[in-house]
Design an enzyme around this catalytic site. Structure first.
Site, PDB file in Angstrom:
ATOM      1  CD  GLU A 274      27.101  54.398   6.267  1.00  0.00           C
ATOM      2  OE1 GLU A 274      28.157  53.971   5.761  1.00  0.00           O
ATOM      3  OE2 GLU A 274      27.058  54.915   7.388  1.00  0.00           O
ATOM      4  NE  ARG A 277      30.915  50.836  -6.574  1.00  0.00           N
ATOM      5  CZ  ARG A 277      32.154  51.306  -6.815  1.00  0.00           C
ATOM      6  NH1 ARG A 277      32.503  51.665  -8.018  1.00  0.00           N
ATOM      7  NH2 ARG A 277      33.016  51.397  -5.827  1.00  0.00           N
ATOM      8  NE  ARG A 313      34.995  53.802 -10.017  1.00  0.00           N
ATOM      9  CZ  ARG A 313      34.971  52.559 -10.434  1.00  0.00           C
ATOM     10  NH1 ARG A 313      34.754  52.290 -11.706  1.00  0.00           N
ATOM     11  NH2 ARG A 313      35.163  51.586  -9.598  1.00  0.00           N
ATOM     12  CB  CYS A 342      50.839  65.759 -20.116  1.00  0.00           C
ATOM     13  SG  CYS A 342      50.479  66.860 -21.464  1.00  0.00           S
ATOM     14  CD  GLU A 343      50.031  62.018 -15.022  1.00  0.00           C
ATOM     15  OE1 GLU A 343      50.545  60.897 -14.790  1.00  0.00           O
ATOM     16  OE2 GLU A 343      50.088  62.977 -14.247  1.00  0.00           O
TER      17      GLU A 343
HETATM   18  N1  LLP Z   1      29.771  54.198   3.704  1.00  0.00           N
HETATM   19  C1  LLP Z   1      31.066  54.430   3.944  1.00  0.00           C
HETATM   20  C2  LLP Z   1      31.534  54.614   5.318  1.00  0.00           C
HETATM   21  C3  LLP Z   1      31.968  54.505   2.865  1.00  0.00           C
HETATM   22  O1  LLP Z   1      33.257  54.735   3.090  1.00  0.00           O
HETATM   23  C4  LLP Z   1      31.492  54.342   1.536  1.00  0.00           C
HETATM   24  C5  LLP Z   1      32.392  54.418   0.395  1.00  0.00           C
HETATM   25  C6  LLP Z   1      30.110  54.109   1.351  1.00  0.00           C
HETATM   26  C7  LLP Z   1      29.288  54.036   2.465  1.00  0.00           C
HETATM   27  C8  LLP Z   1      29.493  53.919  -0.006  1.00  0.00           C
HETATM   28  O2  LLP Z   1      30.001  52.813  -0.659  1.00  0.00           O
HETATM   29  P1  LLP Z   1      29.309  52.298  -2.023  1.00  0.00           P
HETATM   30  O3  LLP Z   1      27.910  51.865  -1.693  1.00  0.00           O
HETATM   31  O4  LLP Z   1      29.339  53.413  -2.976  1.00  0.00           O
HETATM   32  O5  LLP Z   1      30.181  51.170  -2.440  1.00  0.00           O
HETATM   33  N2  LLP Z   1      36.181  55.748  -5.318  1.00  0.00           N
HETATM   34  C9  LLP Z   1      35.955  54.306  -5.296  1.00  0.00           C
HETATM   35  C10 LLP Z   1      34.974  53.919  -4.232  1.00  0.00           C
HETATM   36  C11 LLP Z   1      35.360  54.393  -2.848  1.00  0.00           C
HETATM   37  C12 LLP Z   1      34.324  54.074  -1.811  1.00  0.00           C
HETATM   38  C13 LLP Z   1      34.611  54.819  -0.553  1.00  0.00           C
HETATM   39  N3  LLP Z   1      33.647  54.611   0.495  1.00  0.00           N
HETATM   40  C14 LLP Z   1      35.519  53.848  -6.685  1.00  0.00           C
HETATM   41  O6  LLP Z   1      35.445  54.663  -7.589  1.00  0.00           O
HETATM   42  O7  LLP Z   1      35.307  52.653  -6.899  1.00  0.00           O
END
Ligand code: LLP
Length: 412
Positions: A274, A277, A313, A342-343
């Protein structure tokens, strides 16, 4: 590949000048590279080819339909976390049989929607959730395929807000409890035991936590595989980290693959990944225009037209994003890159050697393809940015800039 490079002093997205894009579509503007998206997908698929995984793109990272379609064309499935993401994924043309549905708080309506569409499986976070899926399956005359999410209690050594596989996190069940949950859930009406899921966190830069987590669930997977004929999938989640700063060492897909494939091959299960990023993070930039340069007694501020509502981020995780001048002038200014919100927490870069700029110049915030637009908001009544997809020497608008009218749509 790096899709964003300077040519004759001007930043390009593939073969298209970012200056031209900013002129045509305005700023703040998200720009994505389709060839970068494809290259990332192919690099991961190739590294993991021995186990031929189903790569379910994690829609939460960037849910633009053009981004999803690019991966769907490569053969991807989708990892979703809400009814809204299911709606968007299906609209983008995803095969429901290649969609997995995660999240600790699935509502009845979301479950019914997913059952009716016939998704591949739900990754289930608690016993009451399994019961709810069972009831919804009975009501709709469908089968709920489930994979319990196991929390292996490993430290992914990432930011605490994006670490999910430690015992103090809200996610998953510990392995012993999961074993009992499987035995119990197998007897629930309308439930089919499809597999096991884990996801230990995000922006993970070493392969070791993945191998450790897999080691902790491998025994349980083997038992479940032998006990349930329908237990066929092992979903190891996402989390592969990327390079945000020029000196950082990203996790190479080959290193990730070497850490996990031996165990995966031995188990002989259908592997699901899954990634979010890894696929989109470095395929996108946020382009903004300098409005003012301000200096007080202690600091310089470069004030741009992008803000925390466009890219949260830096404010939320103190995340580092590289800042590049679209047309390099040479030299640097030490200071903060901030927005109009405004923060005091509204910044894109803090105490940085920023490229020397003047009013009207363009800056690009790099590595903004993942959790950029997707986490943007209308805070301070700021319309959300436009999004553009570039491929070779073509650019197309894939989401229009919001208008002031959009801000009040739905208000009654
Ligand atoms: N699978 C599940 C169950 C997840 O909760 C997530 C991400 C992914 C896959 C994908 O993860 P990745 O491969 O993208 O690391 N907003 C945060 C990241 C939050 C990730 C939430 N879950 C940021 O900007 O760093």
């Amino acid at each position: 590949m790096n899709a964003f490079t300077h040519r004759n002093g001007v930043l390009h997205a593939e073969n298209v000048s970012v200056e031209e894009l900013a002129g045509r579509y305005g700023t703040p503007l998200y720009v994505y590279s389709r060839n970068h998206l494809r290259a990332q997908y192919r690099a991961l698929a190739d590294a993991m080819r021995e186990v031929a995984p189903l790569i379910c793109y994690s829609v939460k990272a960037n849910s633009n339909a053009a981004v999803m379609r690019t991966f769907l064309e490569e053969g991807a499935g989708l990892d979703i976390v809400s009814g809204g993401e299911l709606f968007r994924g299906l609209r983008a043309g995803a095969d429901p049989g290649r969609i997995v549905f995660a999240g600790v708080g699935k509502t009845r309506d979301e479950i019914v929607y997913a059952l009716r569409e016939g998704i591949r499986f739900f990754t289930v976070e608690s016993e009451p959730e399994a019961e709810r899926i069972s009831r919804c399956a009975a009501e709709t005359g469908t089968t709920g395929r489930i994979a319990f999410r196991v929390n292996p209690d490993v430290d992914p050594r990432t930011h605490k807000y994006i670490s999910t596989g430690k015992k103090e996190n809200k996610f998953g069940l510990d392995p012993a409890r999961a074993a009992r949950a499987y035995a119990w859930a197998a007897g629930l009406p309308g439930i089919e035991i499809a597999g096991l899921h884990m996801h230990i966190g995000s922006q993970i830069l070493s392969a070791e936590p993945f191998a450790a987590a897999l080691g902790r669930v491998a025994g349980l997977c083997a038992e479940l595989r032998d006990r349930h004929a329908t237990f066929r999938a092992l979903d190891i989640g996402g989390g592969i980290g990327i390079r945000y700063s020029p000196d950082a060492v990203p996790l190479a897909p080959g290193d990730f693959a070497r850490a996990v494939t031996p165990t995966l091959r031995a188990l002989g299960l259908d592997v699901v990944l899954e990634p979010g990023r890894f696929l989109v993070g470095n395929a996108g930039i946020l382009v903004c225009r300098v409005q003012y340069i301000k200096e007080n007694a202690v600091k310089k501020f470069v004030i741009a037209d992008a803000a925390m509502n466009d890219l949260i981020r830096p404010s939320l995780y103190e995340a580092y994003h590289e800042i590049t001048a679209v047309r390099a002038r040479g030299g640097t200014i030490k200071g903060d890159l901030v927005g109009p919100v405004c923060e005091s927490g509204d910044f894109l870069a803090v105490e940085r050697d920023l490229p020397a700029v003047a009013e009207g110049d363009l800056l690009a915030v790099r590595s903004a393809g993942a959790y950029g637009f997707a986490m943007s908001s209308n805070y301070n009544s700021r319309p959300r940015a436009a999004e553009v997809m570039v491929e070779d020497d073509r650019a197309e608008l894939v989401r229009a800039r919001e208008t002031w009218e959009d801000l009040v749509r739905g208000e009654v």
